[in-house]
Design a protein around this motif. Structure first.
Motif, mmCIF file in Angstrom:
data_model
loop_
_atom_site.group_PDB
_atom_site.id
_atom_site.type_symbol
_atom_site.label_atom_id
_atom_site.label_comp_id
_atom_site.label_asym_id
_atom_site.label_seq_id
_atom_site.Cartn_x
_atom_site.Cartn_y
_atom_site.Cartn_z
ATOM 1 N N THR A 32 73.527 27.022 -9.328
ATOM 2 C CA THR A 32 73.589 27.929 -8.171
ATOM 3 C C THR A 32 73.902 27.192 -6.860
ATOM 4 O OG1 THR A 32 71.231 27.758 -7.779
ATOM 5 C CG2 THR A 32 71.947 29.558 -9.209
ATOM 6 N N SER A 33 73.816 25.838 -6.887
ATOM 7 C CA SER A 33 74.196 25.095 -5.678
ATOM 8 C C SER A 33 75.284 24.071 -5.989
ATOM 9 C CB SER A 33 72.962 24.391 -5.092
ATOM 10 O OG SER A 33 72.417 23.555 -6.082
ATOM 11 N N GLY A 34 75.877 24.204 -7.181
ATOM 12 C CA GLY A 34 76.846 23.199 -7.631
ATOM 13 C C GLY A 34 78.252 23.437 -7.110
ATOM 14 N N THR A 52 101.471 14.691 -4.410
ATOM 15 C CA THR A 52 100.360 14.490 -5.352
ATOM 16 C C THR A 52 99.527 15.764 -5.534
ATOM 17 O OG1 THR A 52 98.878 13.714 -3.625
ATOM 18 C CG2 THR A 52 100.093 12.021 -4.808
ATOM 19 N N TYR A 53 98.838 15.787 -6.689
ATOM 20 C CA TYR A 53 97.945 16.904 -6.983
ATOM 21 C C TYR A 53 96.504 16.494 -6.706
ATOM 22 C CZ TYR A 53 101.574 19.466 -9.535
ATOM 23 O OH TYR A 53 102.691 20.156 -9.883
ATOM 24 N N HIS A 54 95.751 17.488 -6.258
ATOM 25 C CA HIS A 54 94.338 17.264 -5.998
ATOM 26 C C HIS A 54 93.593 18.429 -6.646
ATOM 27 C CE1 HIS A 54 90.638 16.705 -3.782
ATOM 28 N NE2 HIS A 54 90.709 17.973 -3.420
ATOM 29 N N ALA A 55 92.473 18.133 -7.326
ATOM 30 C CA ALA A 55 91.706 19.215 -7.950
ATOM 31 C C ALA A 55 90.633 19.685 -6.969
ATOM 32 C CB ALA A 55 91.073 18.711 -9.240
ATOM 33 N N PRO A 56 90.709 20.932 -6.484
ATOM 34 C CA PRO A 56 89.710 21.380 -5.507
ATOM 35 C C PRO A 56 88.353 21.635 -6.170
ATOM 36 C CG PRO A 56 91.196 23.183 -6.067
ATOM 37 C CD PRO A 56 91.695 21.975 -6.807
ATOM 38 N N ALA A 57 87.291 21.248 -5.456
ATOM 39 C CA ALA A 57 85.924 21.559 -5.931
ATOM 40 C C ALA A 57 85.522 22.874 -5.262
ATOM 41 C CB ALA A 57 84.988 20.436 -5.533
ATOM 42 N N ILE A 58 85.280 23.902 -6.051
ATOM 43 C CA ILE A 58 84.966 25.224 -5.502
ATOM 44 C C ILE A 58 83.448 25.370 -5.421
ATOM 45 C CG2 ILE A 58 85.367 27.726 -5.828
ATOM 46 C CD1 ILE A 58 88.037 26.290 -5.802
ATOM 47 N N LEU A 63 82.944 30.724 -5.699
ATOM 48 C CA LEU A 63 83.251 31.089 -7.081
ATOM 49 C C LEU A 63 82.670 32.469 -7.419
ATOM 50 C CD1 LEU A 63 84.360 30.434 -9.881
ATOM 51 C CD2 LEU A 63 82.288 29.125 -10.347
ATOM 52 N N LEU A 64 81.433 32.697 -6.965
ATOM 53 C CA LEU A 64 80.805 34.001 -7.251
ATOM 54 C C LEU A 64 81.603 35.141 -6.602
ATOM 55 C CD1 LEU A 64 77.002 33.107 -7.030
ATOM 56 C CD2 LEU A 64 78.304 33.749 -9.069
ATOM 57 N N LYS A 65 82.128 34.871 -5.390
ATOM 58 C CA LYS A 65 82.953 35.899 -4.712
ATOM 59 C C LYS A 65 84.190 36.202 -5.567
ATOM 60 C CE LYS A 65 81.959 34.662 -0.073
ATOM 61 N NZ LYS A 65 82.429 33.698 0.893
ATOM 62 N N THR A 66 84.846 35.119 -6.060
ATOM 63 C CA THR A 66 86.052 35.309 -6.889
ATOM 64 C C THR A 66 85.692 36.062 -8.174
ATOM 65 O OG1 THR A 66 86.979 33.278 -6.021
ATOM 66 C CG2 THR A 66 87.932 34.076 -8.073
ATOM 67 N N LEU A 67 84.613 35.635 -8.812
ATOM 68 C CA LEU A 67 84.233 36.270 -10.084
ATOM 69 C C LEU A 67 83.941 37.754 -9.901
ATOM 70 C CD1 LEU A 67 81.936 33.499 -11.671
ATOM 71 C CD2 LEU A 67 84.223 34.184 -12.416
ATOM 72 N N GLU A 92 78.210 18.726 -10.355
ATOM 73 C CA GLU A 92 79.613 19.139 -10.505
ATOM 74 C C GLU A 92 79.827 19.660 -11.927
ATOM 75 O OE1 GLU A 92 81.692 15.922 -7.505
ATOM 76 O OE2 GLU A 92 81.161 15.258 -9.518
ATOM 77 N N PHE A 93 80.489 20.814 -12.005
ATOM 78 C CA PHE A 93 80.686 21.471 -13.294
ATOM 79 C C PHE A 93 82.166 21.779 -13.509
ATOM 80 C CE2 PHE A 93 76.432 22.512 -11.851
ATOM 81 C CZ PHE A 93 75.652 22.342 -12.986
ATOM 82 N N ALA A 94 82.525 22.023 -14.780
ATOM 83 C CA ALA A 94 83.866 22.542 -15.091
ATOM 84 C C ALA A 94 83.684 23.890 -15.770
ATOM 85 C CB ALA A 94 84.592 21.588 -16.027
ATOM 86 N N LEU A 95 84.568 24.819 -15.423
ATOM 87 C CA LEU A 95 84.472 26.170 -15.988
ATOM 88 C C LEU A 95 85.881 26.645 -16.341
ATOM 89 C CD1 LEU A 95 82.876 28.825 -16.552
ATOM 90 C CD2 LEU A 95 83.162 29.392 -14.131
#
Ligand SMILES: NC(=O)c1ccc[n+]([C@@H]2O[C@H](COP(=O)([O-])OP(=O)(O)OC[C@H]3O[C@@H](n4cnc5c(N)ncnc54)[C@H](O)[C@@H]3O)[C@@H](O)[C@H]2O)c1
Ligand SMILES: [Mg+2]
Length: 331
Positions: A32-34, A52-58, A63-67, A92-95
């Motif tokens: 919930t705070s990740g 270059t590419y950069h992976a954004p940390a959301i 993320l909850l707003k998007t979901l 940090e998580f991956a989804l």
């Protein structure tokens, strides 16, 4: 119980992650705070900045707003896998959001999902290991949803460090295959090989999967004998790298020497293998990846770029040769 924000050193980070891995309640709280690295059918979300590419940390709130736009709530967060934590101990998580429509998600997040094998060339170093690890973990979970003994579903723990069979309690841990990658040298020259499946013109050190029961040394000796018909004389460990393609491997890189240099190439494994001089290797290291054809229709020889451990293994050999030459001159 570990409070957020207090840990700064490597050991504290490690202990924090150790607790999160095994403690479902704590990990649920950390979700919930990740921050989240997103994937779509195993392709990471990346943003282009220059070339270059950069992976954004959301953040979790974004993320909850998007979901919520897709009728999903915070229970979706539990499909994530734990990757690590930031300096300030934000987990940090991956989804993987593969069930949601890709192009509308990309619009919503102002970024694109890109095939990792293509994006990796343009991705910065820290992001490469993070995305490789994330993709490998997500893929492992996707491929291990059923117990191989009972055929019943397996359940992921919250962090994703294991799956447990719902009927017999068997525990499954994420797996990777050890692979040796060996740069063979005969003293003055090193051996680089090319496979049918490689991009045109790419040559690299010999690689091969470890077989069950083998030591690292035995795998190196077997692979070199199998692929080019040479007997390894001496062997030195160089370093290792996690490699996500095509499945998860641990690449274990070694420098080896041989006394005899007559090649007997196994054509079932390799298209070509050749001895390269120091000058030729230095030239190959300077060629851009996927170079255009030359006037005679062939391509210049090039070696794997900086994201592959093969590159550093080859560079180390060059450095050793240069040092030897300098020492000779100074005698
Ligand atoms: N990171 C780097 O610098 C780098 C450089 C070269 C190769 N690699 C990787 O090394 C890996 C191995 O190289 P290789 O293809 O020459 O291996 P290899 O010489 O062992 O030949 C591959 C064959 O090994 C067999 N095999 C045995 N165990 C396997 C397993 N666990 N998974 C898949 N196949 C298995 C299969 O028959 C497969 O076709 C490749 O996946 C390649 O991507 C990485
Ligand atoms: Mg091989």
């Amino acid at each position: 119980m570990v409070a957020q924000g207090w840990c700064s050193s490597y050991i504290k980070h490690t202990r924090f992650l150790f607790e999160l891995k095994e403690n479902d309640d704590l990990c649920r709280q950390a979700l919930t705070s990740g921050s989240f690295y997103l994937f779509h059918n195993l392709s990471p979300l990346v943003q282009k900045s220059g070339s270059t590419y950069h992976a954004p940390a959301i953040s979790c709130s974004d993320l909850l707003k998007t979901l919520s736009q897709y009728g999903k709530d915070k229970s979706t967060l539990e499909e994530s896998v734990l990757l690590g934590c930031s300096d300030s101990c934000t987990a940090e998580f991956a989804l993987d959001l593969g069930k949601l429509e890709q192009s509308s998600l990309e619009k919503e997040l102002s970024a694109e999902f890109r095939d990792l094998s293509k994006a990796i060339v343009k991705t910065d170093g820290k992001n490469i290991s993070l995305l490789s690890r994330a993709q490998a973990l997500l893929r492992w979970h996707e491929n291990n949803q059923y117990c191989s003994k009972s055929g019943k579903p397996t359940q992921k723990n919250v962090s994703g460090s294991k799956r447990v069979c719902s009927s017999n309690g068997m525990v499954y841990y994420p797996q990777m295959s050890p692979v040796v990658i060996t740069l063979v040298s005969n003293g003055n020259r090193c051996l680089l090989a090319n496979q049918e499946s490689f991009p045109p013109g790419m040559y690299t050190a010999l690689a091969g999967f470890c077989e069950i029961g083998e030591t690292l040394e035995e795998t190196v000796r077997r692979e070199v004998a199998e692929e080019v018909g040479l007997e390894v004389d001496s062997l030195r460990y160089y370093g290792s790298q996690h490699w996500p393609f095509p499945m998860s491997s641990l690449m274990i890189a070694c420098q080896a020497t041989v006394k005899d240099d007559k090649l007997d190439i196994n054509k079932a494994e390799l298209k070509d293998a050749r001895w390269f001089s120091l000058e030729e290797v230095i030239e190959a290291l300077q060629v851009q990846i996927m170079p255009p054809k030359m006037a005679d229709g062939t391509r210049p020889v090039w070696v794997p770029p900086r994201f592959a451990i093969a590159h550093y293994l080859i560079q180390e050999w060059v450095q050793i040769q240069k040092t030897r030459l300098e020492e000779k001159i100074n005698i």
